[in-house]
Design a protein around this motif. Structure first.
Motif, short mmCIF file in Angstrom:
data_model
loop_
_atom_site.label_atom_id
_atom_site.label_comp_id
_atom_site.label_asym_id
_atom_site.label_seq_id
_atom_site.Cartn_x
_atom_site.Cartn_y
_atom_site.Cartn_z
N SER A 145 7.70 -59.82 33.56
CA SER A 145 8.21 -60.50 32.38
C SER A 145 9.24 -59.61 31.68
CB SER A 145 7.08 -60.81 31.41
OG SER A 145 6.58 -59.60 30.84
N PRO A 146 10.08 -60.18 30.82
CA PRO A 146 11.01 -59.34 30.06
C PRO A 146 10.31 -58.21 29.31
CG PRO A 146 11.62 -61.64 29.82
CD PRO A 146 10.31 -61.61 30.55
N GLN A 147 9.15 -58.50 28.71
CA GLN A 147 8.41 -57.46 27.98
C GLN A 147 7.96 -56.36 28.93
OE1 GLN A 147 6.90 -57.93 24.52
NE2 GLN A 147 6.12 -55.85 24.56
N GLU A 148 7.46 -56.74 30.12
CA GLU A 148 6.99 -55.74 31.08
C GLU A 148 8.15 -54.88 31.58
OE1 GLU A 148 3.15 -57.97 33.12
OE2 GLU A 148 5.19 -58.61 33.68
N LYS A 149 9.30 -55.48 31.78
CA LYS A 149 10.47 -54.71 32.20
C LYS A 149 10.86 -53.70 31.12
CE LYS A 149 12.21 -58.36 35.17
NZ LYS A 149 13.15 -59.49 35.29
N ASP A 150 10.85 -54.16 29.89
CA ASP A 150 11.14 -53.26 28.77
C ASP A 150 10.17 -52.08 28.75
OD1 ASP A 150 12.27 -52.51 26.08
OD2 ASP A 150 10.24 -53.06 25.46
N GLN A 151 8.90 -52.36 28.97
CA GLN A 151 7.88 -51.31 28.96
C GLN A 151 8.09 -50.32 30.10
OE1 GLN A 151 4.31 -53.69 29.00
NE2 GLN A 151 4.22 -53.83 26.77
N ARG A 152 8.46 -50.82 31.30
CA ARG A 152 8.71 -49.93 32.43
C ARG A 152 9.93 -49.03 32.15
NH1 ARG A 152 6.53 -51.44 37.49
NH2 ARG A 152 4.57 -52.56 37.10
N ALA A 198 15.59 -51.38 40.07
CA ALA A 198 14.52 -51.92 40.90
C ALA A 198 13.40 -50.90 41.08
CB ALA A 198 15.07 -52.34 42.27
N ALA A 199 13.78 -49.63 41.22
CA ALA A 199 12.79 -48.57 41.39
C ALA A 199 11.88 -48.43 40.17
CB ALA A 199 13.47 -47.25 41.70
N LEU A 200 12.42 -48.70 38.99
CA LEU A 200 11.59 -48.63 37.77
C LEU A 200 10.49 -49.68 37.80
CD1 LEU A 200 14.29 -48.17 34.96
CD2 LEU A 200 12.91 -46.40 36.09
N TYR A 201 10.76 -50.79 38.46
CA TYR A 201 9.80 -51.90 38.52
C TYR A 201 8.98 -51.91 39.80
CZ TYR A 201 13.36 -53.68 35.24
OH TYR A 201 14.28 -53.82 34.23
N GLY A 202 9.13 -50.89 40.62
CA GLY A 202 8.47 -50.93 41.91
C GLY A 202 8.97 -52.06 42.77
N ARG A 215 11.02 -48.04 29.18
CA ARG A 215 10.63 -47.05 28.18
C ARG A 215 9.73 -45.98 28.78
NH1 ARG A 215 10.99 -49.05 22.57
NH2 ARG A 215 11.99 -51.10 22.58
N ALA A 216 8.83 -46.40 29.65
CA ALA A 216 7.89 -45.46 30.25
C ALA A 216 8.60 -44.42 31.13
CB ALA A 216 6.84 -46.21 31.08
N ALA A 217 9.81 -44.76 31.60
CA ALA A 217 10.54 -43.83 32.47
C ALA A 217 11.28 -42.75 31.70
CB ALA A 217 11.55 -44.62 33.31
N LEU A 218 11.31 -42.86 30.36
CA LEU A 218 12.08 -41.91 29.57
C LEU A 218 11.36 -40.58 29.39
CD1 LEU A 218 13.37 -44.28 26.74
CD2 LEU A 218 14.54 -43.60 28.85
N ARG A 219 12.13 -39.51 29.41
CA ARG A 219 11.62 -38.18 29.07
C ARG A 219 11.97 -37.96 27.60
NH1 ARG A 219 14.33 -35.68 32.46
NH2 ARG A 219 15.99 -34.79 31.18
N VAL A 220 10.95 -37.76 26.77
CA VAL A 220 11.13 -37.82 25.32
C VAL A 220 10.88 -36.48 24.67
CG1 VAL A 220 10.40 -39.04 23.22
CG2 VAL A 220 10.36 -40.23 25.42
N TRP A 221 11.76 -36.08 23.77
CA TRP A 221 11.58 -34.92 22.93
C TRP A 221 10.41 -35.15 21.98
CZ3 TRP A 221 14.39 -34.23 17.78
CH2 TRP A 221 14.15 -32.94 17.23
N GLY A 222 9.67 -34.10 21.69
CA GLY A 222 8.50 -34.22 20.82
C GLY A 222 8.84 -34.43 19.36
N GLY A 223 10.08 -34.14 18.96
CA GLY A 223 10.47 -34.34 17.58
C GLY A 223 10.46 -33.05 16.79
N LEU A 233 20.14 -52.41 32.50
CA LEU A 233 20.59 -51.45 31.51
C LEU A 233 20.75 -50.11 32.14
CD1 LEU A 233 17.72 -49.98 29.47
CD2 LEU A 233 17.43 -51.33 31.52
N SER A 234 21.21 -49.18 31.36
CA SER A 234 21.44 -47.85 31.86
C SER A 234 20.63 -46.83 31.11
CB SER A 234 22.92 -47.50 31.69
OG SER A 234 23.19 -47.38 30.33
N ALA A 235 20.59 -45.64 31.71
CA ALA A 235 19.96 -44.53 31.00
C ALA A 235 20.72 -44.27 29.71
CB ALA A 235 19.99 -43.28 31.88
N LEU A 236 22.03 -44.51 29.74
CA LEU A 236 22.83 -44.36 28.52
C LEU A 236 22.34 -45.31 27.44
CD1 LEU A 236 25.38 -43.34 27.02
CD2 LEU A 236 26.62 -45.20 28.14
N ALA A 237 22.15 -46.57 27.81
CA ALA A 237 21.69 -47.55 26.83
C ALA A 237 20.31 -47.19 26.31
CB ALA A 237 21.68 -48.94 27.45
N LEU A 238 19.45 -46.78 27.22
CA LEU A 238 18.10 -46.42 26.80
C LEU A 238 18.12 -45.24 25.84
CD1 LEU A 238 16.23 -46.69 30.18
CD2 LEU A 238 15.69 -47.97 28.11
#
Length: 293
Positions: free
Chosen positions: A270-277, A260-264, A279-287, A21-26
Protein backbone atom coordinates in the motif's frame (compact mmCIF):
# COMPACT_ATOMS: atom_id res chain seq x y z
CA UNK A 1 15.68 2.25 -17.54
CA UNK A 2 16.10 2.48 -17.67
CA UNK A 3 15.24 -0.63 -15.21
CA UNK A 4 13.29 1.04 -17.89
CA UNK A 5 9.65 1.22 -18.04
CA UNK A 6 8.67 -2.44 -18.24
CA UNK A 7 9.99 -5.72 -16.90
CA UNK A 8 7.33 -8.01 -18.23
CA UNK A 9 4.65 -7.72 -15.57
CA UNK A 10 7.14 -8.30 -12.78
CA UNK A 11 9.53 -5.73 -14.23
CA UNK A 12 6.67 -3.32 -14.63
CA UNK A 13 5.83 -3.56 -10.97
CA UNK A 14 9.42 -3.32 -9.82
CA UNK A 15 10.31 -0.53 -12.17
CA UNK A 16 7.61 2.08 -12.29
CA UNK A 17 4.46 0.56 -10.94
CA UNK A 18 4.37 3.17 -8.23
CA UNK A 19 5.48 6.76 -7.75
CA UNK A 20 9.09 6.92 -6.82
CA UNK A 21 11.42 9.08 -4.81
CA UNK A 22 15.04 9.61 -4.13
CA UNK A 23 17.37 9.59 -1.22
CA UNK A 24 17.55 13.32 -1.87
CA UNK A 25 13.81 13.69 -1.43
CA UNK A 26 13.82 11.55 1.66
CA UNK A 27 16.67 13.43 3.26
CA UNK A 28 15.00 16.80 2.80
CA UNK A 29 11.33 15.96 3.15
CA UNK A 30 11.52 13.35 5.86
CA UNK A 31 14.55 14.30 7.94
CA UNK A 32 13.87 14.58 11.62
CA UNK A 33 10.86 12.26 11.52
CA UNK A 34 12.40 9.10 10.13
CA UNK A 35 13.29 7.41 13.39
CA UNK A 36 9.80 5.98 13.64
CA UNK A 37 7.01 5.27 11.22
CA UNK A 38 3.84 7.34 11.35
CA UNK A 39 0.71 5.58 12.58
CA UNK A 40 -1.16 3.57 10.00
CA UNK A 41 -3.83 5.53 8.19
CA UNK A 42 -6.55 4.25 5.90
CA UNK A 43 -6.59 7.66 4.20
CA UNK A 44 -2.91 7.66 3.18
CA UNK A 45 -3.07 7.55 -0.61
CA UNK A 46 -0.90 7.63 -3.69
CA UNK A 47 -1.51 11.38 -3.69
CA UNK A 48 0.28 11.56 -0.33
CA UNK A 49 3.10 9.30 -1.49
CA UNK A 50 3.55 11.28 -4.68
CA UNK A 51 4.50 14.35 -2.66
CA UNK A 52 7.82 12.63 -2.04
CA UNK A 53 8.55 12.99 -5.78
CA UNK A 54 8.67 16.77 -5.58
CA UNK A 55 12.31 17.25 -4.56
CA UNK A 56 13.75 14.59 -6.86
CA UNK A 57 11.73 15.74 -9.86
CA UNK A 58 12.48 19.42 -9.21
CA UNK A 59 16.17 18.56 -8.98
CA UNK A 60 16.19 16.70 -12.28
CA UNK A 61 14.25 19.43 -14.06
CA UNK A 62 15.99 22.52 -12.69
CA UNK A 63 19.34 21.79 -11.03
CA UNK A 64 22.54 22.76 -12.80
CA UNK A 65 24.16 19.93 -10.86
CA UNK A 66 21.96 17.40 -12.65
CA UNK A 67 22.94 18.81 -16.02
CA UNK A 68 26.59 18.81 -14.99
CA UNK A 69 26.41 15.13 -14.04
CA UNK A 70 24.78 14.29 -17.36
CA UNK A 71 27.42 16.18 -19.34
CA UNK A 72 30.09 14.52 -17.19
CA UNK A 73 28.73 11.06 -17.97
CA UNK A 74 28.74 11.65 -21.72
CA UNK A 75 32.15 13.36 -21.64
CA UNK A 76 33.57 10.26 -19.95
CA UNK A 77 31.70 8.06 -22.43
CA UNK A 78 33.37 9.88 -25.33
CA UNK A 79 36.82 9.47 -23.78
CA UNK A 80 36.25 5.74 -23.32
CA UNK A 81 34.89 5.40 -26.83
CA UNK A 82 37.97 7.13 -28.23
CA UNK A 83 40.13 4.65 -26.33
CA UNK A 84 38.18 1.74 -27.78
CA UNK A 85 38.48 3.16 -31.29
CA UNK A 86 42.23 3.63 -30.88
CA UNK A 87 42.62 0.03 -29.70
CA UNK A 88 40.62 -1.39 -32.60
CA UNK A 89 42.58 -3.42 -35.13
CA UNK A 90 41.92 -4.50 -38.69
CA UNK A 91 39.66 -7.53 -38.69
CA UNK A 92 38.03 -6.76 -35.35
CA UNK A 93 34.28 -6.87 -35.11
CA UNK A 94 32.50 -3.52 -35.47
CA UNK A 95 32.24 -1.38 -32.35
CA UNK A 96 28.91 -0.69 -30.69
CA UNK A 97 27.46 1.19 -27.75
CA UNK A 98 24.41 -0.12 -25.86
CA UNK A 99 22.19 2.51 -24.27
CA UNK A 100 19.03 2.36 -22.24
CA UNK A 101 16.43 4.98 -23.18
CA UNK A 102 14.43 6.34 -20.26
CA UNK A 103 16.49 8.54 -17.93
CA UNK A 104 19.64 7.30 -19.69
CA UNK A 105 19.42 9.28 -22.94
CA UNK A 106 15.88 10.71 -22.73
CA UNK A 107 14.12 12.60 -19.94
CA UNK A 108 10.62 11.55 -18.82
CA UNK A 109 10.39 13.73 -15.72
CA UNK A 110 7.27 15.42 -17.06
CA UNK A 111 5.51 12.10 -16.48
CA UNK A 112 6.77 11.98 -12.90
CA UNK A 113 5.67 15.57 -12.38
CA UNK A 114 2.20 14.67 -13.67
CA UNK A 115 1.82 12.16 -10.82
CA UNK A 116 2.37 14.86 -8.19
CA UNK A 117 -0.91 16.18 -6.79
CA UNK A 118 -2.88 13.21 -8.13
CA UNK A 119 -4.07 9.97 -6.56
CA UNK A 120 -2.32 8.11 -9.37
CA UNK A 121 0.52 5.64 -9.64
CA UNK A 122 2.47 4.20 -12.52
CA UNK A 123 0.24 2.05 -14.73
CA UNK A 124 0.55 0.66 -18.23
CA UNK A 125 -2.29 2.88 -19.39
CA UNK A 126 -0.75 6.06 -17.97
CA UNK A 127 2.74 5.26 -19.16
CA UNK A 128 1.65 4.18 -22.65
CA UNK A 129 -0.29 7.42 -23.05
CA UNK A 130 2.91 9.33 -22.24
CA UNK A 131 4.98 7.21 -24.64
CA UNK A 132 2.51 7.84 -27.48
CA UNK A 133 2.89 11.59 -26.99
CA UNK A 134 6.60 11.25 -27.95
CA UNK A 135 7.49 14.25 -25.78
CA UNK A 136 10.54 12.98 -23.89
CA UNK A 137 13.52 15.33 -24.10
CA UNK A 138 17.17 14.48 -24.67
CA UNK A 139 19.41 14.35 -21.62
CA UNK A 140 22.15 17.00 -21.61
CA UNK A 141 25.03 15.71 -23.74
CA UNK A 142 23.22 12.62 -25.00
CA UNK A 143 22.53 13.74 -28.55
CA UNK A 144 26.06 15.04 -29.05
CA UNK A 145 27.59 11.80 -27.77
CA UNK A 146 25.37 9.54 -29.86
CA UNK A 147 26.00 11.61 -32.98
CA UNK A 148 29.74 11.45 -32.26
CA UNK A 149 29.54 7.66 -32.06
CA UNK A 150 27.68 7.65 -35.38
CA UNK A 151 30.31 9.89 -36.97
CA UNK A 152 32.99 7.38 -35.99
CA UNK A 153 31.05 4.44 -37.40
CA UNK A 154 30.08 3.11 -33.98
CA UNK A 155 26.60 1.58 -33.94
CA UNK A 156 24.16 2.47 -31.17
CA UNK A 157 21.70 -0.13 -29.90
CA UNK A 158 18.77 1.06 -27.80
CA UNK A 159 18.05 -1.74 -25.31
CA UNK A 160 15.00 -0.56 -23.41
CA UNK A 161 12.18 -2.15 -21.47
CA UNK A 162 9.59 -0.01 -23.10
CA UNK A 163 7.01 -2.42 -24.45
CA UNK A 164 7.34 -3.33 -28.12
CA UNK A 165 3.87 -1.87 -28.70
CA UNK A 166 5.48 1.54 -28.22
CA UNK A 167 8.11 1.03 -30.93
CA UNK A 168 6.71 3.49 -33.46
CA UNK A 169 6.15 6.23 -30.88
CA UNK A 170 9.61 5.69 -29.37
CA UNK A 171 11.28 5.84 -32.77
CA UNK A 172 9.34 9.01 -33.55
CA UNK A 173 10.51 10.55 -30.28
CA UNK A 174 14.18 9.64 -30.81
CA UNK A 175 14.17 10.83 -34.43
CA UNK A 176 12.74 14.17 -33.30
CA UNK A 177 15.76 14.48 -31.02
CA UNK A 178 18.11 13.72 -33.94
CA UNK A 179 19.39 10.50 -32.38
CA UNK A 180 21.23 8.19 -34.81
CA UNK A 181 20.67 4.51 -35.64
CA UNK A 182 16.93 4.75 -34.96
CA UNK A 183 15.62 1.80 -36.94
CA UNK A 184 14.10 -1.58 -36.19
CA UNK A 185 17.50 -3.29 -36.20
CA UNK A 186 18.87 -1.05 -33.47
CA UNK A 187 15.71 -0.62 -31.38
CA UNK A 188 15.51 -3.55 -28.94
CA UNK A 189 12.35 -3.13 -26.88
CA UNK A 190 10.81 -5.61 -24.45
CA UNK A 191 8.83 -8.45 -25.96
CA UNK A 192 8.28 -11.43 -23.66
CA UNK A 193 11.01 -10.99 -21.08
CA UNK A 194 12.12 -8.01 -19.05
CA UNK A 195 15.67 -9.33 -18.57
CA UNK A 196 17.88 -7.34 -20.91
CA UNK A 197 20.74 -9.84 -20.85
CA UNK A 198 19.63 -11.84 -23.93
CA UNK A 199 19.31 -8.64 -25.94
CA UNK A 200 22.72 -7.43 -24.80
CA UNK A 201 24.23 -10.80 -25.67
CA UNK A 202 22.66 -10.67 -29.13
CA UNK A 203 24.55 -7.43 -29.77
CA UNK A 204 27.74 -8.82 -28.25
CA UNK A 205 27.55 -11.83 -30.57
CA UNK A 206 28.19 -9.61 -33.59
CA UNK A 207 29.84 -6.48 -32.19
CA UNK A 208 32.50 -5.44 -29.72
CA UNK A 209 30.55 -3.42 -27.16
CA UNK A 210 32.68 -0.53 -25.99
CA UNK A 211 30.21 0.94 -23.50
CA UNK A 212 26.89 0.42 -21.78
CA UNK A 213 24.94 3.51 -20.72
CA UNK A 214 22.07 3.38 -18.25
CA UNK A 215 20.41 4.81 -15.17
CA UNK A 216 19.64 1.47 -13.51
CA UNK A 217 22.25 -1.12 -12.57
CA UNK A 218 20.38 -3.88 -14.38
CA UNK A 219 21.12 -1.95 -17.58
CA UNK A 220 24.67 -3.29 -17.22
CA UNK A 221 24.27 -6.81 -15.87
CA UNK A 222 21.35 -8.95 -14.74
CA UNK A 223 23.18 -9.78 -11.52
CA UNK A 224 21.95 -6.40 -10.31
CA UNK A 225 18.37 -7.48 -10.80
CA UNK A 226 17.99 -8.26 -7.10
CA UNK A 227 15.25 -7.47 -4.62
CA UNK A 228 17.40 -6.45 -1.68
CA UNK A 229 19.61 -3.48 -1.01
CA UNK A 230 22.60 -5.41 0.34
CA UNK A 231 22.95 -7.64 -2.72
CA UNK A 232 22.88 -4.70 -5.11
CA UNK A 233 25.40 -2.72 -3.09
CA UNK A 234 27.73 -5.69 -2.74
CA UNK A 235 27.63 -6.17 -6.51
CA UNK A 236 28.54 -2.53 -7.04
CA UNK A 237 31.63 -2.99 -4.87
CA UNK A 238 32.58 -6.09 -6.81
CA UNK A 239 32.23 -4.25 -10.14
CA UNK A 240 33.65 -0.92 -8.96
CA UNK A 241 36.38 -0.88 -11.61
CA UNK A 242 33.77 -0.95 -14.38
CA UNK A 243 32.07 2.33 -13.50
CA UNK A 244 33.40 5.18 -15.60
CA UNK A 245 35.22 2.59 -17.71
CA UNK A 246 32.69 0.32 -19.44
CA UNK A 247 29.60 1.26 -17.43
CA UNK A 248 28.36 4.85 -17.67
CA UNK A 249 25.70 5.65 -15.05
CA UNK A 250 23.20 8.51 -15.30
CA UNK A 251 21.56 9.80 -12.09
CA UNK A 252 17.89 8.95 -11.56
CA UNK A 253 16.53 9.61 -8.05
CA UNK A 254 12.85 9.22 -9.03
CA UNK A 255 12.52 5.46 -9.66
CA UNK A 256 14.48 2.31 -10.39
CA UNK A 257 15.77 -0.96 -9.04
CA UNK A 258 16.96 0.82 -5.89
CA UNK A 259 13.34 1.50 -4.95
CA UNK A 260 12.22 -2.05 -5.72
CA UNK A 261 14.93 -3.27 -3.34
CA UNK A 262 13.41 -1.21 -0.52
CA UNK A 263 10.17 -3.14 -0.97
CA UNK A 264 11.74 -6.55 -1.45
CA UNK A 265 10.44 -6.34 -5.01
CA UNK A 266 6.83 -6.13 -3.81
CA UNK A 267 5.09 -3.18 -5.46
CA UNK A 268 1.71 -4.44 -4.27
CA UNK A 269 2.42 -2.75 -0.93
CA UNK A 270 0.00 0.00 0.00
CA UNK A 271 1.11 3.63 -0.29
CA UNK A 272 1.45 3.76 3.51
CA UNK A 273 3.58 0.60 3.56
CA UNK A 274 5.84 1.97 0.85
CA UNK A 275 6.28 5.16 2.83
CA UNK A 276 7.19 3.12 5.90
CA UNK A 277 9.76 1.05 3.97
CA UNK A 278 11.34 4.21 2.64
CA UNK A 279 11.58 5.76 6.08
CA UNK A 280 12.91 2.55 7.60
CA UNK A 281 15.82 2.61 5.13
CA UNK A 282 17.09 5.97 6.39
CA UNK A 283 20.19 6.34 8.54
CA UNK A 284 19.21 8.97 11.10
CA UNK A 285 21.23 11.32 13.27
CA UNK A 286 20.34 11.09 16.96
CA UNK A 287 19.78 14.82 17.25
CA UNK A 288 21.46 17.61 19.23
CA UNK A 289 20.06 16.30 22.50
CA UNK A 290 22.27 13.20 22.10
CA UNK A 291 25.41 15.11 21.17
CA UNK A 292 28.00 15.20 23.89
CA UNK A 293 28.95 18.73 25.09
Amino acid sequence: MHFNQHRSLSFLSRHQMAPMLSALALGVVLSGCASQNPPASSTYSNDDLNEQLVMATAWMQSAGEYRALSFQAFNVARLRLDQALKAQKTGDRPLAVIVDCDEAVIDNTAFQAWLIGRDERYSSANWNAWVEEAQARALPGAQAFLQYAHSRGVEVFYVTNRDESGLDATMKNLKQLDFPWVDEQHMMLRTNASDKQPRREAVMATHDVALLVGDNLADFDSRYDADDVATRNAQVIQDRAQFGERYIVLPNPTYGGWEAALYGGDFSLSPQEKDQRRRAALRVWGGPEQTAP
